[in-house]
Scaffold this active site. Structure first.
Site, PDB file in Angstrom:
ATOM      1  N   ARG A  55     -23.577  33.651 -35.572  1.00 58.24           N
ATOM      2  CA  ARG A  55     -24.067  32.283 -35.734  1.00 58.24           C
ATOM      3  C   ARG A  55     -25.083  31.899 -34.660  1.00 58.24           C
ATOM      4  O   ARG A  55     -25.817  30.930 -34.830  1.00 58.24           O
ATOM      5  CB  ARG A  55     -22.896  31.291 -35.677  1.00 58.24           C
ATOM      6  CG  ARG A  55     -21.950  31.418 -36.849  1.00 58.24           C
ATOM      7  CD  ARG A  55     -20.637  30.739 -36.552  1.00 58.24           C
ATOM      8  NE  ARG A  55     -20.757  29.294 -36.529  1.00 58.24           N
ATOM      9  CZ  ARG A  55     -20.489  28.507 -37.565  1.00 58.24           C
ATOM     10  NH1 ARG A  55     -20.112  29.038 -38.696  1.00 58.24           N
ATOM     11  NH2 ARG A  55     -20.597  27.213 -37.473  1.00 58.24           N
ATOM     12  N   HIS A 112     -61.839  26.436 -42.315  1.00 55.07           N
ATOM     13  CA  HIS A 112     -61.642  25.061 -41.830  1.00 55.07           C
ATOM     14  C   HIS A 112     -60.866  25.058 -40.524  1.00 55.07           C
ATOM     15  O   HIS A 112     -60.218  24.066 -40.197  1.00 55.07           O
ATOM     16  CB  HIS A 112     -60.927  24.230 -42.898  1.00 55.07           C
ATOM     17  CG  HIS A 112     -61.690  24.149 -44.174  1.00 55.07           C
ATOM     18  ND1 HIS A 112     -62.900  23.489 -44.273  1.00 55.07           N
ATOM     19  CD2 HIS A 112     -61.453  24.684 -45.391  1.00 55.07           C
ATOM     20  CE1 HIS A 112     -63.358  23.602 -45.515  1.00 55.07           C
ATOM     21  NE2 HIS A 112     -62.493  24.341 -46.203  1.00 55.07           N
ATOM     22  N   GLU A 171     -43.366  32.572 -44.942  1.00 55.57           N
ATOM     23  CA  GLU A 171     -42.081  33.213 -44.655  1.00 55.57           C
ATOM     24  C   GLU A 171     -42.299  34.481 -43.804  1.00 55.57           C
ATOM     25  O   GLU A 171     -41.532  34.753 -42.880  1.00 55.57           O
ATOM     26  CB  GLU A 171     -41.364  33.527 -45.977  1.00 55.57           C
ATOM     27  CG  GLU A 171     -40.087  34.312 -45.879  1.00 55.57           C
ATOM     28  CD  GLU A 171     -39.005  33.685 -44.985  1.00 55.57           C
ATOM     29  OE1 GLU A 171     -39.110  32.504 -44.637  1.00 55.57           O
ATOM     30  OE2 GLU A 171     -38.073  34.421 -44.626  1.00 55.57           O
ATOM     31  N   GLU A 231     -39.685  34.596 -35.446  1.00 54.99           N
ATOM     32  CA  GLU A 231     -38.247  34.498 -35.155  1.00 54.99           C
ATOM     33  C   GLU A 231     -37.740  35.706 -34.388  1.00 54.99           C
ATOM     34  O   GLU A 231     -36.989  35.561 -33.432  1.00 54.99           O
ATOM     35  CB  GLU A 231     -37.445  34.431 -36.474  1.00 54.99           C
ATOM     36  CG  GLU A 231     -37.337  33.073 -37.087  1.00 54.99           C
ATOM     37  CD  GLU A 231     -36.518  33.104 -38.383  1.00 54.99           C
ATOM     38  OE1 GLU A 231     -35.731  32.184 -38.583  1.00 54.99           O
ATOM     39  OE2 GLU A 231     -36.679  34.031 -39.205  1.00 54.99           O
ATOM     40  N   LYS A 257     -40.696  34.958 -40.116  1.00 52.42           N
ATOM     41  CA  LYS A 257     -39.860  36.121 -39.788  1.00 52.42           C
ATOM     42  C   LYS A 257     -40.377  36.790 -38.528  1.00 52.42           C
ATOM     43  O   LYS A 257     -39.616  37.144 -37.636  1.00 52.42           O
ATOM     44  CB  LYS A 257     -39.911  37.085 -40.971  1.00 52.42           C
ATOM     45  CG  LYS A 257     -38.676  37.817 -41.291  1.00 52.42           C
ATOM     46  CD  LYS A 257     -37.645  37.124 -42.127  1.00 52.42           C
ATOM     47  CE  LYS A 257     -37.196  35.798 -41.632  1.00 52.42           C
ATOM     48  NZ  LYS A 257     -36.346  35.054 -42.496  1.00 52.42           N
ATOM     49  N   LYS A 310     -27.673  30.984 -36.659  1.00 56.34           N
ATOM     50  CA  LYS A 310     -27.611  31.291 -38.090  1.00 56.34           C
ATOM     51  C   LYS A 310     -27.294  30.042 -38.903  1.00 56.34           C
ATOM     52  O   LYS A 310     -27.871  29.804 -39.957  1.00 56.34           O
ATOM     53  CB  LYS A 310     -26.516  32.340 -38.315  1.00 56.34           C
ATOM     54  CG  LYS A 310     -26.337  32.752 -39.752  1.00 56.34           C
ATOM     55  CD  LYS A 310     -27.439  33.693 -40.147  1.00 56.34           C
ATOM     56  CE  LYS A 310     -27.432  34.019 -41.632  1.00 56.34           C
ATOM     57  NZ  LYS A 310     -28.787  34.451 -42.042  1.00 56.34           N
ATOM     58  N   TRP A 313     -23.706  27.005 -28.414  1.00 58.28           N
ATOM     59  CA  TRP A 313     -25.167  27.045 -28.544  1.00 58.28           C
ATOM     60  C   TRP A 313     -25.645  25.748 -27.898  1.00 58.28           C
ATOM     61  O   TRP A 313     -25.376  24.655 -28.412  1.00 58.28           O
ATOM     62  CB  TRP A 313     -25.544  27.114 -30.022  1.00 58.28           C
ATOM     63  CG  TRP A 313     -26.987  27.350 -30.285  1.00 58.28           C
ATOM     64  CD1 TRP A 313     -27.639  28.562 -30.310  1.00 58.28           C
ATOM     65  CD2 TRP A 313     -27.980  26.365 -30.604  1.00 58.28           C
ATOM     66  NE1 TRP A 313     -28.964  28.374 -30.620  1.00 58.28           N
ATOM     67  CE2 TRP A 313     -29.197  27.050 -30.803  1.00 58.28           C
ATOM     68  CE3 TRP A 313     -27.957  24.973 -30.735  1.00 58.28           C
ATOM     69  CZ2 TRP A 313     -30.379  26.397 -31.131  1.00 58.28           C
ATOM     70  CZ3 TRP A 313     -29.139  24.321 -31.052  1.00 58.28           C
ATOM     71  CH2 TRP A 313     -30.330  25.027 -31.250  1.00 58.28           C
ATOM     72  N   CYS A 319     -22.595  26.708 -32.467  1.00 61.30           N
ATOM     73  CA  CYS A 319     -21.251  26.756 -31.876  1.00 61.30           C
ATOM     74  C   CYS A 319     -20.201  27.254 -32.867  1.00 61.30           C
ATOM     75  O   CYS A 319     -20.223  26.911 -34.042  1.00 61.30           O
ATOM     76  CB  CYS A 319     -20.825  25.367 -31.417  1.00 61.30           C
ATOM     77  SG  CYS A 319     -21.921  24.672 -30.197  1.00 61.30           S
ATOM     78  N   ASN A 369     -17.850  21.567 -31.839  1.00 56.96           N
ATOM     79  CA  ASN A 369     -19.106  21.939 -32.476  1.00 56.96           C
ATOM     80  C   ASN A 369     -19.681  20.649 -33.047  1.00 56.96           C
ATOM     81  O   ASN A 369     -18.986  19.930 -33.764  1.00 56.96           O
ATOM     82  CB  ASN A 369     -18.829  22.962 -33.586  1.00 56.96           C
ATOM     83  CG  ASN A 369     -20.048  23.229 -34.451  1.00 56.96           C
ATOM     84  OD1 ASN A 369     -21.167  22.888 -34.086  1.00 56.96           O
ATOM     85  ND2 ASN A 369     -19.829  23.846 -35.608  1.00 56.96           N
ATOM     86  N   GLY A 370     -20.943  20.358 -32.706  1.00 61.46           N
ATOM     87  CA  GLY A 370     -21.563  19.121 -33.196  1.00 61.46           C
ATOM     88  C   GLY A 370     -22.249  18.404 -32.049  1.00 61.46           C
ATOM     89  O   GLY A 370     -22.448  18.982 -30.981  1.00 61.46           O
TER      90      GLY A 370
END
Ligand code: G6P
Length: 609
Positions: A27, A505, A482, A489, A486, A604, A75, A2, A100-101
């Site tokens: 964001r 395994h 990573e 995402e 990526k 973000k 968001w 947000c 926001n929160g």
């Protein structure tokens, strides 16, 4: 996550608010809204599901004007993304509020407010705040008193901005656990989630502290602390050029930021020509604290967590310092045992990630020697609350999927390793060897970027796939993690990373000609073992994509495609290989047509739990 923008001015503010929202788009969000108090002192509200451009269309079709207003990108957390759940939320056609929160006690507050006669129309945790504010105002309090009475009833995290038609030139804000800055103008003042949103109107900012309230009008800006006392917070001027978000000739921020890495890495390491200068980058208090470090505990989220995992190899191998790494959302709630002499290191690009911040705040006073943050954002909450600060110099990162922030974090962590290893007897020549490798790093990364076309070619094989496996050994295992993160995402391909030795395994059962396997294969002491692991894949029909040192002895052959990586010093290889994997994800996503810079459902800056 947000984003908030608010303005109280002597001029019309709708375009300032919309521009602010556009600047906060990076964001991550799924709906947007704006409320203005017009010249007749009526509330005028547009809310739309989807992009800020939808909100702009609404404003174009039905223009609303006003000198006081609030705006928001949401968001979704409580309630689906929709026009109804989008902010601002209103109460009694009088109050409008953005948030926001997360308000954790919203269910109890809903009951209380319903009993008092308020009709709650959205599924959000935010709407209750608008009604609480309305309720206090109706009882005769001032806007400031109403906000003070409201925030004491809230449990959870919030940054708030609210307007009231009975106070038509005022915006009131509050923060606890979520970021909020005040922008200082002449004949106008502003509030926003970050400075980026307001750079078109001011370069002077006040960073609000926890539990601050702030009241702005065109000609005044007053901050109150949690006790309700007036306080002066310093006004800071943001330097020119630090926050440009221009795409230049690139199609996406992600590829622009990938290509900015040689400069960002160089800037982060600049001036650190010897171990003494490396240490100075951690601040004046660092030497005394570093002298006492016996162990390092790293806490972070997402990509920053992967940076921590890489650092563990460096800290244990080079500095001989025991190191543990944990994701913040687990660390913060776990009963822990810490050894004496442990330094808490938090890593966060934004410096605002809610779980990382909570982990820092939850750490007992006697649990750690002290705290160090590696962050890319000066004045962020983590930067303000840690004992030591290392600021990476990546420049603003807009793409949701972190690239240059990650590689600069790795430089910072290698510098931390150097600072600690000096005290543990690492020879001068080995120290200098690492410094020389770091100085050479931008060139190695540049050479990797020159492989862009070759990576793009490889990426074509991934477009029709639904899954991918990433393999690495040793310090390259977190780099494989990573790489997998990526890819998932931004291309939405399910990707998993495994240490190559774990293949048999479990994951080997998944290998067939529909499962591309990416291997990170520098020329290190584990290379021969990795080669055997890769043979296990190939002999089961798997198709291998090997990112290998050009001197590692790999050759293109049936079901094995090689990306010959520049030969570089082993200590910087994790950073160099990361860049090639970033390019791979970018090109796969590009060809799949996903929203590279703003992947679905992600944000973000994750300022809620
Ligand atoms: C979000 C971002 C990731 C980032 C993570 C941690 O999930 O999308 O790119 O790695 O948050 O963020 P931080 O700012 O703490 O590094």
């Amino acid at each position: 996550m947000c984003g908030i923008v608010a303005a109280a001015a002597r001029r019309e503010v709708s375009e300032i608010l919309l521009e602010g929202l556009r600047r906060l788009e990076y964001r991550g969000y799924d709906s947007a809204g704006m409320a203005l108090i017009d010249e007749k002192h009526n509330l005028k509200i547009h809310k739309r599901k989807g992009k800020v451009s939808e909100l702009e269309n609404a404003q174009r079709q039905h223009p609303y004007h006003g000198n006081t207003g609030i705006a928001h990108t949401r968001w979704a957390t409580h309630g689906e993304p929709s026009g109804l759940n989008a902010h601002p939320h209103i109460s009694g056609q009088r109050v409008a509020l953005v948030h926001n929160g997360i308000i954790e006690n919203h269910a109890a507050l809903r009951v209380e407010l319903s009993e008092a006669g308020y009709e709650i129309t959205s599924a959000t945790d935010t709407e209750v705040i608008a009604h609480l504010l309305h309720s206090s105002l109706s009882a005769g309090g001032s806007l400031l008193q109403a906000m003070q009475q409201t925030v004491v009833k809230l449990e959870g995290a919030y940054a708030l901005a609210a307007i009231d038609i009975a106070n038509p030139d005022t915006v009131i804000g509050a923060r606890k656990g979520s970021p909020l800055v005040a922008g200082v103008g002449i004949g106008e003042n502003f509030l926003a989630s970050d400075t980026m949103a307001l750079r078109q109107v001011t370069d002077r900012f006040i960073y609000l502290e926890e539990e601050d309230l702030v009241c702005i009008t065109p000609d005044s800006l007053q901050v109150y602390n949690a006790d309700g006392s007036k306080v002066q917070r310093p006004v800071e001027r943001i330097k020119e050029g630090l926050e440009t978000a221009d795409l230049g000739s690139f199609d996406h921020y992600m590829i622009k930021e990938i290509f900015e890495q040689p400069a960002a890495l160089e800037a982060t390491f600049a001036g650190a020509t010897n171990a003494q200068k490396v240490e100075e980058r951690f601040g004046l208090a660092a030497p005394a604290l570093f002298d006492r470090v016996k162990k390092v505990q790293i806490v972070a989220c997402g990509t920053s967590f992967h940076a921590g995992l890489v650092a563990r190899y460096w800290l244990e191998e080079i500095a001989g310092v025991s190191c543990e790494v944990e994701v913040a959302s687990e660390f913060r709630y776990r009963k822990r045992v810490q050894y004496e002499g442990t330094l808490l290191v938090v890593i966060s690009q934004s410096g605002e990630t809610a779980d990382t911040l909570a982990a820092l705040r939850n750490a007992n006073a006697d649990e750690f020697l002290g705290s160090l943050v590696v962050s890319n954002v000066d004045n962020s909450s983590l930067v303000r609350e840690c004992d030591l600060v290392f600021l990476t110099r990546a420049g603003i990162e807009i793409g949701v999927a972190s690239t240059k922030a990650f590689t600069t974090q790795l430089v910072a962590l290698l510098m931390l390793t150097l600072a600690l290893s000096r005290r543990r007897g690492l020879s001068e020549s080995r120290q200098q060897d690492i410094i020389t490798a770091l100085q050479y790093l931008p060139r190695c990364v540049q050479q990797t970027l020159e492989l862009n076309d070759a990576v793009q070619h490889l990426s074509e094989a991934f477009i029709s796939k639904r899954h991918a496996l990433f393999l690495g050994r040793g310090i390259q295992y977190p780099i494989a993690m990573e790489g997998a993160l990526k890819l998932k995402e931004i291309s939405y391909i399910h990707a998993e990373a495994y240490p190559a030795g774990e293949l048999k395994h479990g994951p080997l059962a998944l290998v067939d000609d529909d499962m591309p396997v990416v291997a990170v294969a520098p020329n290190d002491e584990l290379l021969e073992k990795l080669k055997s692991n890769l043979e296990e894949v190939r002999s089961r029909g798997g198709e291998l994509f090997v990112f290998a040192d050009k001197e590692a002895g790999f050759a293109n052959e049936s079901r094995v495609r090689i990306l010959p990586m520049p030969h570089c010093h082993e200590v910087i290889r994790p950073i160099v290989y990361t860049v090639a994997l970033q390019l791979l994800s970018y090109h796969v996503a590009l060809q799949k047509g996903t929203d590279v810079d703003k992947p679905r459902n992600l944000a973000k800056s994750v300022t809620v739990e």
